[in-house]
Design an enzyme around this catalytic site. Structure first.
Site, PDB file in Angstrom:
ATOM      1  N   SER A 103       5.522   0.317   9.547  1.00 27.39           N
ATOM      2  CA  SER A 103       5.902   0.106  10.953  1.00 27.39           C
ATOM      3  C   SER A 103       7.017   1.051  11.374  1.00 27.39           C
ATOM      4  O   SER A 103       6.930   1.688  12.429  1.00 27.39           O
ATOM      5  CB  SER A 103       6.372  -1.337  11.180  1.00 27.39           C
ATOM      6  OG  SER A 103       5.295  -2.206  11.014  1.00 27.39           O
ATOM      7  N   TYR A 119      -3.865  -6.074   8.793  1.00 27.68           N
ATOM      8  CA  TYR A 119      -4.541  -4.777   8.690  1.00 27.68           C
ATOM      9  C   TYR A 119      -5.876  -4.826   9.430  1.00 27.68           C
ATOM     10  O   TYR A 119      -6.478  -5.891   9.576  1.00 27.68           O
ATOM     11  CB  TYR A 119      -4.776  -4.430   7.215  1.00 27.68           C
ATOM     12  CG  TYR A 119      -3.484  -4.208   6.457  1.00 27.68           C
ATOM     13  CD1 TYR A 119      -2.824  -2.998   6.540  1.00 27.68           C
ATOM     14  CD2 TYR A 119      -2.909  -5.224   5.707  1.00 27.68           C
ATOM     15  CE1 TYR A 119      -1.626  -2.793   5.879  1.00 27.68           C
ATOM     16  CE2 TYR A 119      -1.717  -5.027   5.033  1.00 27.68           C
ATOM     17  CZ  TYR A 119      -1.081  -3.811   5.121  1.00 27.68           C
ATOM     18  OH  TYR A 119       0.106  -3.601   4.474  1.00 27.68           O
ATOM     19  N   ASP A 131       9.130  -3.246   6.359  1.00 37.04           N
ATOM     20  CA  ASP A 131       7.822  -2.644   6.610  1.00 37.04           C
ATOM     21  C   ASP A 131       7.938  -1.149   6.941  1.00 37.04           C
ATOM     22  O   ASP A 131       8.158  -0.759   8.088  1.00 37.04           O
ATOM     23  CB  ASP A 131       7.140  -3.407   7.760  1.00 37.04           C
ATOM     24  CG  ASP A 131       5.666  -3.102   7.837  1.00 37.04           C
ATOM     25  OD1 ASP A 131       5.284  -1.938   7.639  1.00 37.04           O
ATOM     26  OD2 ASP A 131       4.875  -4.023   8.087  1.00 37.04           O
ATOM     27  N   ARG A 135       1.866  -8.006   5.379  1.00 34.93           N
ATOM     28  CA  ARG A 135       2.426  -7.895   6.734  1.00 34.93           C
ATOM     29  C   ARG A 135       2.704  -9.277   7.307  1.00 34.93           C
ATOM     30  O   ARG A 135       2.025  -9.750   8.213  1.00 34.93           O
ATOM     31  CB  ARG A 135       1.489  -7.061   7.591  1.00 34.93           C
ATOM     32  CG  ARG A 135       1.211  -5.747   6.892  1.00 34.93           C
ATOM     33  CD  ARG A 135       0.645  -4.734   7.784  1.00 34.93           C
ATOM     34  NE  ARG A 135       1.685  -3.884   8.312  1.00 34.93           N
ATOM     35  CZ  ARG A 135       1.450  -2.790   8.997  1.00 34.93           C
ATOM     36  NH1 ARG A 135       0.224  -2.421   9.243  1.00 34.93           N
ATOM     37  NH2 ARG A 135       2.433  -2.044   9.431  1.00 34.93           N
ATOM     38  N   GLN A 142       8.909  -8.109   7.763  1.00 34.77           N
ATOM     39  CA  GLN A 142       9.082  -7.133   8.857  1.00 34.77           C
ATOM     40  C   GLN A 142      10.236  -6.148   8.624  1.00 34.77           C
ATOM     41  O   GLN A 142      10.104  -4.968   8.906  1.00 34.77           O
ATOM     42  CB  GLN A 142       9.270  -7.862  10.187  1.00 34.77           C
ATOM     43  CG  GLN A 142       7.927  -8.188  10.819  1.00 34.77           C
ATOM     44  CD  GLN A 142       8.032  -9.034  12.062  1.00 34.77           C
ATOM     45  OE1 GLN A 142       9.122  -9.433  12.463  1.00 34.77           O
ATOM     46  NE2 GLN A 142       6.906  -9.321  12.666  1.00 34.77           N
TER      47      GLN A 142
HETATM   48  P1  NAD Z   1      -3.028   0.669  11.638  1.00 34.28           P
HETATM   49  O1  NAD Z   1      -2.198   1.905  11.615  1.00 34.28           O
HETATM   50  O2  NAD Z   1      -3.676   0.232  10.369  1.00 34.28           O
HETATM   51  O3  NAD Z   1      -4.162   0.823  12.757  1.00 34.28           O
HETATM   52  C1  NAD Z   1      -3.837   1.222  14.063  1.00 34.28           C
HETATM   53  C2  NAD Z   1      -4.616   0.427  15.074  1.00 34.28           C
HETATM   54  O4  NAD Z   1      -5.944   0.909  15.108  1.00 34.28           O
HETATM   55  C3  NAD Z   1      -4.694  -1.077  14.820  1.00 34.28           C
HETATM   56  O5  NAD Z   1      -4.178  -1.769  15.925  1.00 34.28           O
HETATM   57  C4  NAD Z   1      -6.193  -1.327  14.638  1.00 34.28           C
HETATM   58  O6  NAD Z   1      -6.623  -2.590  15.158  1.00 34.28           O
HETATM   59  C5  NAD Z   1      -6.784  -0.184  15.433  1.00 34.28           C
HETATM   60  N1  NAD Z   1      -8.189   0.121  15.088  1.00 34.28           N
HETATM   61  C6  NAD Z   1      -8.791   0.122  13.869  1.00 34.28           C
HETATM   62  N2  NAD Z   1     -10.087   0.445  13.992  1.00 34.28           N
HETATM   63  C7  NAD Z   1     -10.314   0.689  15.326  1.00 34.28           C
HETATM   64  C8  NAD Z   1     -11.451   1.064  16.088  1.00 34.28           C
HETATM   65  N3  NAD Z   1     -12.645   1.248  15.534  1.00 34.28           N
HETATM   66  N4  NAD Z   1     -11.281   1.200  17.422  1.00 34.28           N
HETATM   67  C9  NAD Z   1     -10.087   0.995  18.023  1.00 34.28           C
HETATM   68  N5  NAD Z   1      -8.983   0.641  17.354  1.00 34.28           N
HETATM   69  C10 NAD Z   1      -9.094   0.471  16.029  1.00 34.28           C
HETATM   70  O7  NAD Z   1      -2.215  -0.568  12.222  1.00 34.28           O
HETATM   71  P2  NAD Z   1      -0.655  -0.888  12.189  1.00 34.28           P
HETATM   72  O8  NAD Z   1      -0.022  -0.283  13.357  1.00 34.28           O
HETATM   73  O9  NAD Z   1      -0.088  -0.528  10.866  1.00 34.28           O
HETATM   74  O10 NAD Z   1      -0.607  -2.480  12.321  1.00 34.28           O
HETATM   75  C11 NAD Z   1      -1.608  -3.227  12.923  1.00 34.28           C
HETATM   76  C12 NAD Z   1      -1.072  -4.619  13.235  1.00 34.28           C
HETATM   77  O11 NAD Z   1      -0.542  -5.243  12.069  1.00 34.28           O
HETATM   78  C13 NAD Z   1       0.123  -4.679  14.191  1.00 34.28           C
HETATM   79  O12 NAD Z   1      -0.127  -4.445  15.511  1.00 34.28           O
HETATM   80  C14 NAD Z   1       0.612  -6.086  13.921  1.00 34.28           C
HETATM   81  O13 NAD Z   1      -0.165  -7.056  14.575  1.00 34.28           O
HETATM   82  C15 NAD Z   1       0.407  -6.188  12.462  1.00 34.28           C
HETATM   83  N6  NAD Z   1       1.694  -5.921  11.785  1.00 34.28           N
HETATM   84  C16 NAD Z   1       2.375  -6.966  11.272  1.00 34.28           C
HETATM   85  C17 NAD Z   1       3.593  -6.726  10.640  1.00 34.28           C
HETATM   86  C18 NAD Z   1       4.375  -7.847  10.055  1.00 34.28           C
HETATM   87  O14 NAD Z   1       4.211  -8.978  10.507  1.00 34.28           O
HETATM   88  N7  NAD Z   1       5.210  -7.589   9.059  1.00 34.28           N
HETATM   89  C19 NAD Z   1       4.080  -5.431  10.530  1.00 34.28           C
HETATM   90  C20 NAD Z   1       3.353  -4.390  11.074  1.00 34.28           C
HETATM   91  C21 NAD Z   1       2.160  -4.654  11.685  1.00 34.28           C
END
Ligand code: NAD
Length: 373
Positions: free
Chosen positions: A130, A225, A127, A119, A124
């Site tokens: 996302s 993650y 992804d 990620r 991006q």
């Molecule tokens: P995900 O689906 O793996 O998780 C969803 C959310 O749940 C996350 O924000 C995580 O912090 C939260 N979470 C996990 N355990 C928890 C708990 N016990 N209590 C409360 N919340 C909890 O996450 P996602 O949406 O796939 O992505 C997470 C982050 O990854 C994004 O917000 C971003 O910062 C990053 N991301 C980066 C890229 C990139 O740069 N290519 C792309 C996608 C996401």
């Protein structure tokens, strides 16, 4: 080079490429062979693929003739055995499906699993987690509004006042942030929990309240993650979440940890304290769910609280889900196909290396290897 597009089995409704994606591959001197009816559930008929320049064939013919096979869901084992030296690309969840990955390795299949993409900023546009989570967050709120027996927005009418719905969102990743934006547009009042304090600003800029729980494990080195939390943190978090759950009309839970069971954030006791008619949409249901009562692909009614377990909401919007997925795939294919239409697997590229799970008869992905050892 021929790229094959397989028809998925229900409940999967998406297709890896739509007719609108074919022209780009043609420009790279790549032919596309599509299984008959592959786009049917995404409203893309066979003749649209033919008009776009693809050939439409039977499943066997696609499997036999393609150099790279696109299939969002895993291909049946019997087919893998017959497909020597082929490349497959989809969302195979290798952190859970490692037996399938071992079978692919012993059959000489190269596997690219888009859910393993690092990620990073450069990744991006590829992804798929996302693009599909964005749809899930949006549809989660619409489904909640549909199931909920009251209004979302506040109304002052001649017949009396309606208070705004109170929405609680657990996890402010891609799905959670889209859920906040969608619930806000519908006029709800929103509270949000996440273990990553850095999302606070984003949450507040969308007009929601971020409830802080101090002492979360640092996830900054986990490549975007989430990571597992300590028992002590989880207890403190549960106490705070409990207060918000009791007030909430709608809960959208999205908290997941790659390769692990989803954290239980809502206990049965908390659900017992909710108002009858409240709705929980649990997007983490495929990995166990964020509540103690979640059942995947099922709606559980507990004392009038509807708990909807659905991790596949992107499938309920197959046209746009396929459009975005296909574009993600095209962007990734650019890394492994030259402009002359030749295969070029450059494992020096961190995105190619990170997404490849099986190659040369071996599991190559470090995160999957760790699980198997
Ligand atoms: P995900 O689906 O793996 O998780 C969803 C959310 O749940 C996350 O924000 C995580 O912090 C939260 N979470 C996990 N355990 C928890 C708990 N016990 N209590 C409360 N919340 C909890 O996450 P996602 O949406 O796939 O992505 C997470 C982050 O990854 C994004 O917000 C971003 O910062 C990053 N991301 C980066 C890229 C990139 O740069 N290519 C792309 C996608 C996401």
């Amino acid at each position: 080079m021929i790229i094959g597009v397989l028809k998925e089995s229900l409940p999967e409704t998406r297709v890896s490429l739509l007719p609108e994606h074919i022209a780009t591959l043609k420009k790279w001197n790549v032919d596309v062979c599509v299984e008959s009816q592959a786009g049917m559930d995404a409203f893309a008929a066979d003749d649209k693929y033919s008009t776009a320049g693809a050939t439409v064939k039977s499943r066997e013919e696609v499997l036999q003739n393609s150099d790279i096979i696109l299939s969002i869901q895993p291909i049946e084992n019997s087919k893998i055995e017959n497909q020597k030296s082929k490349i497959i690309l989809g969302i195979y969840q290798p952190l859970f499906n490692y037996t399938l990955m071992k079978d692919c390795a012993s059959n000489g299949i190269t596997v690219f699993s888009m859910d393993m993409l690092p990620r990073t900023t450069r990744a991006q546009s590829m992804d798929v987690l996302s693009s599909q989570a964005n749809i899930a967050g949006y549809k989660a709120v619409l489904n909640a509004a549909f199931t909920y027996s009251r209004y979302f927005p506040m109304f002052m009418t001649a017949a009396g006042s309606i208070p705004p719905a109170k929405v609680l969102i657990l996890g402010a990743g891609v799905a959670g942030l889209q859920a906040i934006a969608t619930a806000k547009r519908l006029g709800a009042v929103i509270e949000v929990f996440d273990t990553r304090p850095q999302v606070k600003e984003e949450v507040m800029s969308l007009g929601a309240k971020f409830v802080e729980v101090e002492g979360a494990a640092d996830a900054s080195k986990a490549g975007g993650y989430a990571v597992e939390q300590t028992e002590e943190f989880m207890q403190r978090q549960k106490a705070k979440i409990g207060e918000s759950v009791a007030k909430a009309d709608i809960i959208i839970s999205t908290a997941q940890i790659p390769g692990k069971k989803a954290p239980i954030l809502i206990t049965t006791e908390m659900i017992n304290a909710m108002k009858s008619g409240s709705v929980i949409i649990d997007l983490a249901s495929a990995t166990g769910g964020n509540t103690e009562l979640t059942k995947d692909c099922t709606t559980v009614n507990h004392n009038g609280v509807n708990i909807v377990g659905n991790s596949a909401l992107a499938c309920s919007m197959p046209s746009d889900a396929s459009k975005l997925y296909g574009k993600n795939v095209l962007n990734f294919l650019q890394l492994i196909i030259t402009k002359e239409g030749q295969l070029n697997l450059n494992f020096e590229d961190d995105l190619v290396k990170g997404t490849c799970v099986v190659h040369g008869g071996e599991i190559t992905n470090e995160r999957v290897k760790v699980l198997i050892s």
